[in-house]
Design a protein around this motif. Structure first.
Motif, PDB file in Angstrom:
ATOM      1  N   SER A   1      -1.190 -39.407  20.517  1.00  0.00           N
ATOM      2  CA  SER A   1       0.309 -39.451  20.193  1.00  0.00           C
ATOM      3  C   SER A   1       0.985 -40.268  21.310  1.00  0.00           C
ATOM      4  O   SER A   1       1.101 -39.912  22.434  1.00  0.00           O
ATOM      5  CB  SER A   1       0.711 -37.932  20.190  1.00  0.00           C
ATOM      6  N   ILE A   2       1.457 -41.342  20.985  1.00  0.00           N
ATOM      7  CA  ILE A   2       2.233 -42.364  21.818  1.00  0.00           C
ATOM      8  C   ILE A   2       3.936 -42.411  21.489  1.00  0.00           C
ATOM      9  O   ILE A   2       4.237 -42.182  20.073  1.00  0.00           O
ATOM     10  CB  ILE A   2       1.571 -43.620  21.460  1.00  0.00           C
ATOM     11  N   LEU A   3       4.641 -42.193  22.372  1.00  0.00           N
ATOM     12  CA  LEU A   3       5.827 -42.400  22.262  1.00  0.00           C
ATOM     13  C   LEU A   3       6.353 -43.751  22.942  1.00  0.00           C
ATOM     14  O   LEU A   3       6.167 -44.050  24.108  1.00  0.00           O
ATOM     15  CB  LEU A   3       6.635 -41.288  23.035  1.00  0.00           C
ATOM     16  N   ILE A   4       7.086 -44.596  22.199  1.00  0.00           N
ATOM     17  CA  ILE A   4       7.510 -45.941  22.625  1.00  0.00           C
ATOM     18  C   ILE A   4       9.037 -45.597  23.060  1.00  0.00           C
ATOM     19  O   ILE A   4       9.870 -45.476  22.194  1.00  0.00           O
ATOM     20  CB  ILE A   4       7.408 -46.988  21.574  1.00  0.00           C
TER      21      ILE A   4
ATOM     22  N   LEU B   1       7.462 -54.872  18.389  1.00  0.00           N
ATOM     23  CA  LEU B   1       5.944 -55.533  18.729  1.00  0.00           C
ATOM     24  C   LEU B   1       4.886 -54.567  19.089  1.00  0.00           C
ATOM     25  O   LEU B   1       3.874 -54.733  18.915  1.00  0.00           O
ATOM     26  CB  LEU B   1       6.528 -56.409  20.047  1.00  0.00           C
ATOM     27  N   ILE B   2       5.422 -53.478  20.001  1.00  0.00           N
ATOM     28  CA  ILE B   2       4.318 -52.718  20.319  1.00  0.00           C
ATOM     29  C   ILE B   2       3.702 -51.973  19.031  1.00  0.00           C
ATOM     30  O   ILE B   2       2.575 -51.676  19.027  1.00  0.00           O
ATOM     31  CB  ILE B   2       4.849 -51.773  21.272  1.00  0.00           C
ATOM     32  N   LYS B   3       4.551 -51.480  18.169  1.00  0.00           N
ATOM     33  CA  LYS B   3       4.046 -50.845  16.818  1.00  0.00           C
ATOM     34  C   LYS B   3       3.146 -51.662  16.156  1.00  0.00           C
ATOM     35  O   LYS B   3       2.127 -51.323  15.437  1.00  0.00           O
ATOM     36  CB  LYS B   3       5.009 -50.541  15.873  1.00  0.00           C
ATOM     37  N   ALA B   4       3.358 -53.075  16.314  1.00  0.00           N
ATOM     38  CA  ALA B   4       2.630 -54.157  15.614  1.00  0.00           C
ATOM     39  C   ALA B   4       1.387 -54.116  16.328  1.00  0.00           C
ATOM     40  O   ALA B   4       0.266 -54.303  15.659  1.00  0.00           O
ATOM     41  CB  ALA B   4       3.331 -55.476  15.653  1.00  0.00           C
TER      42      ALA B   4
ATOM     43  N   GLN C   1      -0.858 -41.926  16.707  1.00  0.00           N
ATOM     44  CA  GLN C   1       0.362 -41.559  15.945  1.00  0.00           C
ATOM     45  C   GLN C   1       1.509 -42.114  17.056  1.00  0.00           C
ATOM     46  O   GLN C   1       1.896 -41.699  18.110  1.00  0.00           O
ATOM     47  CB  GLN C   1       0.631 -40.094  15.966  1.00  0.00           C
ATOM     48  N   ILE C   2       2.463 -42.705  16.328  1.00  0.00           N
ATOM     49  CA  ILE C   2       3.407 -43.491  16.988  1.00  0.00           C
ATOM     50  C   ILE C   2       4.957 -42.834  16.847  1.00  0.00           C
ATOM     51  O   ILE C   2       5.403 -42.604  15.521  1.00  0.00           O
ATOM     52  CB  ILE C   2       3.751 -44.996  16.695  1.00  0.00           C
TER      53      ILE C   2
ATOM     54  N   LYS D   1      10.423 -31.437  23.146  1.00  0.00           N
ATOM     55  CA  LYS D   1      10.045 -30.627  21.838  1.00  0.00           C
ATOM     56  C   LYS D   1       8.714 -30.896  21.796  1.00  0.00           C
ATOM     57  O   LYS D   1       7.963 -30.038  20.873  1.00  0.00           O
ATOM     58  CB  LYS D   1      10.657 -31.414  20.597  1.00  0.00           C
ATOM     59  N   GLN D   2       7.976 -31.986  21.941  1.00  0.00           N
ATOM     60  CA  GLN D   2       6.534 -32.401  21.415  1.00  0.00           C
ATOM     61  C   GLN D   2       5.853 -32.969  22.773  1.00  0.00           C
ATOM     62  O   GLN D   2       6.497 -33.612  23.536  1.00  0.00           O
ATOM     63  CB  GLN D   2       6.452 -33.300  20.371  1.00  0.00           C
ATOM     64  N   ARG D   3       4.658 -32.553  23.186  1.00  0.00           N
ATOM     65  CA  ARG D   3       3.779 -33.166  24.155  1.00  0.00           C
ATOM     66  C   ARG D   3       3.230 -34.515  23.690  1.00  0.00           C
ATOM     67  O   ARG D   3       2.375 -34.397  22.678  1.00  0.00           O
ATOM     68  CB  ARG D   3       2.753 -32.224  24.503  1.00  0.00           C
ATOM     69  N   PHE D   4       3.489 -35.453  24.309  1.00  0.00           N
ATOM     70  CA  PHE D   4       2.736 -36.802  23.851  1.00  0.00           C
ATOM     71  C   PHE D   4       1.910 -37.132  25.086  1.00  0.00           C
ATOM     72  O   PHE D   4       1.881 -36.910  26.132  1.00  0.00           O
ATOM     73  CB  PHE D   4       3.864 -38.004  23.966  1.00  0.00           C
TER      74      PHE D   4
END
Length: 878
Positions: free
Chosen positions: A752-755, A765-768, A776-777, A792-795
């Motif tokens: 699970s990645i948070l940009i 760009l990073i999502k591409a 999961q982005i 709220k959520q652990r990344f």
């Protein structure tokens, strides 16, 4: 505010009065018996200087100071009109001297010529002293204070003392009150030594004049010593009686109010000026450690002590408890009265009372006792020492009337013991008979000779000092100009460096998208021409990034902080890559771009490929920019010219050329040959300046040959050590073999990645980059949103941009780490993303809690490799 206050007329008069009085008291230490004249009178010269500097209308300060000095010194004279008359005569003589100096020397002009120095000293010394001595001794004679027989000798004493005071202290005060004092202090051997000689002469005269009085002093010594001791004993008994009276007052009252304490204490204190304070310290059995001052008088001079808890001071606490225990008078040893008066020393007298329970405190200042003793003796040949001998093995000096560090030889000694409370003091009275005056004739001859000698010394002194000042002022003016110029240059350099760093950051951010999209475009289906174009675009983007880095480094170059990389350089491959990058631009302008690489340079060298690429790219780019038709030729060969280095590079073109008078300006920062060039062709004017500095750092040189409208040829040499020949085709080095993949990549575990980035293009760009991965982005456009999502959520991974509005990445990272720690949550991996490439920014991001620092432009392969490693690490730990 303070400067304005100092210019006030009343304040200046007060300062003159204080200065006169203090220096007058010091001058009295050298007074000759019977004490009406001193061998050197500092206030006389200081007063003349003060009226010259501040104005003649400040004369009341001189009058008040002289009156107080003379009135205090002549306490036996009941008629105060006599000291007032002496003070007026002294003031008139000072005014006359100041007026004559202004009239004949046009003060405040500085004196440079010898005749001006001699005239100044003559007016400030003998002329003014003649008036002062005549008025002073004349008044003493008319009031029968001095006899006709002693009048002439007293006149000589007075005249010499005032004259020497004017000769020495008038020029000293003038110099030390202006900026020229620093030049004075620099000339130690030429200025300070003569002053010391003059003072030594006066002190020697003082010693010589007192020898003749030795026998008379011997007869009077014992009587005066016993009288002094009796006065001292009486004074201390009076101080003890003061405490006893205060105790009786408390015992006779059920309660004592503050006003009652003030009224009663004021009556007692008015008769004892050496008493610093009378205080009442109540004792509370419920709080035995709290010993706070409840009442203290006189309050105006001791208000800062009111409420002080002596229980917090071990030495004070021990004395108070001892008084409460013994129930009798307790006396302290000498101690620092830091609570009452800074840098003052004194003693405590403590007496406990039972109703109300507490301690009465009397504070005596030792300097007050010293003043009383000095006033009683009124003779500089006497010395009184009071020592605490309660502990015979540890004698502690309390009072010593000897001041100023004078030499003192005790010809006579008398001592007795004085018991004060529970302590025993030893009072010792000594006399130095060498401080008495000698015969009148010898004294007169010696004093007048000394006066002439001091006059000559001071003349030489001022002449040398003024010449030194003249030279030093010129040097100082030039030095200050250079310092100001250097400060301006530093400010300009700092402004330019800050601009370059910000410009680099602003370019890196969109360049991140350009380079990233080029990587993504390369992965899409392309024909051969498109692949070629994308490849050239990528190379240009990376070359632009390198140039931006070098523009940022210009500030380091100017500061001498930039370091060169030392690595292997395949020269032919490097030049081919650079020229291939410019081929498309050359074809667009219908220019022929050719390359000549001599065979003897087809080797591996040691150097900095990035800096070589930057220099060569700058030169080729300039040629393309200023050439509209014809050709551009790049040559690399062994250096056979007179330039430094083993290799030489040539970049020739058939462009517009450069005027011969503009060539010297080419390598200056932000400079082009013509202002119209910037408007027509663009550019910052930094390229050639950076190139020249880089070439110099690589032990080479750069030159240019140009003819207007015919073209230019730039040449630069480098000194690159040879390492080895280039391997033949089909061979691989050990490093190349180690980089060949040996098997399929490990399967990635979904993360699970948070940009977090305020620029939508960067997030896109990073999502591409991560489009074809199982991760999961999630997205956030500033640090505050990132913090809310992280709570709220652990990344597994947070990609954090560090420069954002609302809340930057540094603050967001700190808050996330703190929240994780407060809630005992496992720490997420946070990687910093920033367009700043400076080391301090990298260190800052790591210090706030980032695990890794990634620099924009961010390559897809680099990002995926880092994420792959993170995924493998998490898989291994499960």
């Amino acid at each position: 505010m303070f400067q304005r206050l100092l210019k006030n007329w009343a304040v200046q008069i007060f300062l003159i009065f204080v200065l006169y009085y203090l220096t007058g008291r010091l001058g009295l230490l050298l007074a000759l018996p019977p004490g009406y004249a001193s061998l050197v009178w500092p206030p006389f010269g200081i007063s003349i200087a003060a009226l010259l500097l501040l104005g003649i209308n400040r004369w009341p300060g001189v009058l008040i100071g002289a009156f107080l000095v003379n009135a205090r010194h002549m306490e036996s004279i009941s008629n105060l009109l006599l000291p007032l008359g002496i003070s007026m005569g002294n003031t008139i003589s000072v005014i006359v001297a100041a007026l004559l100096i202004r009239r004949f020397l046009h003060f405040p002009k500085r004196f440079y010529l010898e005749r001006e120095v001699i005239l100044f000293l003559f007016l400030a010394g003998p002329v003014a002293a003649l008036l002062s001595a005549s008025a002073g001794v004349g008044l003493l004679y008319l009031n029968d204070v001095v006899s006709q027989k002693n009048a002439s000798m007293n006149w000589i004493y007075w005249f010499v003392g005032d004259a020497i005071g004017g000769l020495i202290f008038a020029p000293l005060a003038l110099m030390f009150s202006t900026q020229s004092r620093r030049y004075w202090l620099k000339s130690v051997t030429k200025v300070l030594v003569p002053v010391c000689v003059a003072f030594a002469l006066i002190l020697s005269a003082s010693q010589y004049l007192t020898l003749s009085e030795q026998e008379k002093q011997s007869a009077e010594f014992t009587r005066k010593a016993e009288f002094t001791f009796n006065v001292l004993e009486k004074d201390f008994n009076g101080n003890i009686d003061m405490l006893e009276s205060l105790k009786s007052f408390f015992d006779s009252s059920t309660s004592v109010t503050r006003q009652e304490f003030r009224d009663f204490s004021s009556t007692l204190h008015s008769r004892r000026p050496e008493v610093q304070a009378l205080a009442w310290i109540p004792y509370n059995q419920d709080k035995p450690e709290t010993l706070r001052i409840e009442y203290i008088e006189p309050l105006p001079t001791n208000s800062q002590v009111l409420g002080t808890d002596f229980g917090t001071h071990p030495d004070r606490q021990a004395l108070l408890k001892k008084a409460l225990e013994k129930r009798r008078l307790i006396t302290s040893g000498p101690m620092n009265l830091r609570e009452f008066y800074p840098q003052a020393r004194g003693i405590f007298l403590l007496l406990a009372i039972g109703r109300p329970e507490g301690v009465l405190l009397e504070v005596l200042r030792l300097d007050g006792i010293l003043r009383d003793l000095t006033g009683v003796l009124n003779d500089p040949s006497y010395r009184v020492l009071i020592e605490d001998v309660t502990q015979t093995s540890n004698r502690e000096l309390m009072v010593d009337t000897l001041s100023g560090g004078r030499d003192f030889h005790a010809d006579f000694r008398w001592s007795s013991h004085l018991e004060i409370g529970d302590r025993l003091w030893e009072v010792t009275i000594q006399q130095d008979t060498s401080l008495r005056q000698g015969s009148a004739f010898n004294t007169a001859v010696f004093l007048l000779t000394s006066l002439v000698f001091v006059f000559l010394i001071c003349t030489l002194l001022l002449t040398i000092a003024n010449r030194i000042i003249t030279v030093e002022e010129i040097v100082d003016e030039k030095t200050q100009h250079l310092i100001d110029l250097n400060v301006q240059l530093k400010k300009a350099s700092e402004t330019k460096s800050e601009f370059l760093a910000n410009m680099s950051h602003e370019i890196r951010t969109p360049l991140n998208v350009i380079v990233g999209m080029s990587d993504l475009l390369e992965e899409s289906p392309l024909n051969e021409d498109q692949k070629h174009y994308v490849d050239i675009s990528k190379k240009a983007g990376h070359n632009l990034l390198s140039i931006i880095n070098d523009i940022l480094d210009i500030s380091k170059i100017e500061a001498g902080l930039l370091t060169l990389e030392k690595t292997e350089v395949d020269l032919h491959s490097l030049v081919n890559d650079i020229t291939e990058m410019f081929e498309l631009k050359a074809r667009e302008k219908n220019l022929e771009l050719s390359v000549y690489l001599s065979e003897d340079t087809h080797s591996i060298f040691m150097g900095d490929p990035t800096r070589i690429r930057q220099v060569l790219s700058n030169l080729i780019s300039n040629s393309l920019k200023f050439t509209t038709d014809g050709s551009i030729r790049v040559e690399v060969m062994k250096n056979q010219t007179e330039m430094e280095g083993n290799l030489i590079f040539h970049v020739s073109d058939t462009g517009i050329g450069i005027p011969r008078d503009k060539i010297p300006q080419l390598f200056q920062p932000f400079t082009q040959a013509d202002s119209t060039i910037t408007r027509k062709f663009g550019g910052t004017g930094l390229g050639l300046s950076i190139s020249k500095r880089l070439v110099k750092m690589m032990n080479g040189d750069i030159t240019v040959e140009s003819e207007l409208h015919r073209g230019s040829r730039f040449s630069f040499s480098l000194n690159l050590p040879w390492l080895r020949d280039v391997p033949a085709e089909g061979e691989h080095t050990a490093e190349e073999i180690s980089q060949v993949p040996t098997g399929p990549a490990a399967e990635q575990e979904p993360l699970s990645i948070l940009i977090v980035d305020d620029t939508e293009d960067n997030r896109l760009l990073i999502k591409a980059y991560l489009k074809n991965t199982p991760h999961q982005i999630s997205e956030a456009c500033n640090g505050r949103q990132a913090l809310e999502l992280a709570q709220k959520q652990r990344f597994d991974l947070i990609l954090m941009d560090m420069q954002m509005p609302v809340m930057d990445g540094f603050t967001a990272t700190q808050k996330i780490r703190k929240w994780e720690q407060d809630h005992q949550r496992p720490a997420s991996t946070i990687w910093a993303l920033t367009a700043f490439a400076l080391k301090n920014e990298i260190d800052r991001s790591l210090s706030v809690g980032c695990n890794l620092h990634l620099i924009k432009p961010l390559r897809k392969a680099d990002l995926l490799n880092h994420i792959q490693k993170l995924s493998e690490e998490r898989h291994q730990h499960r």
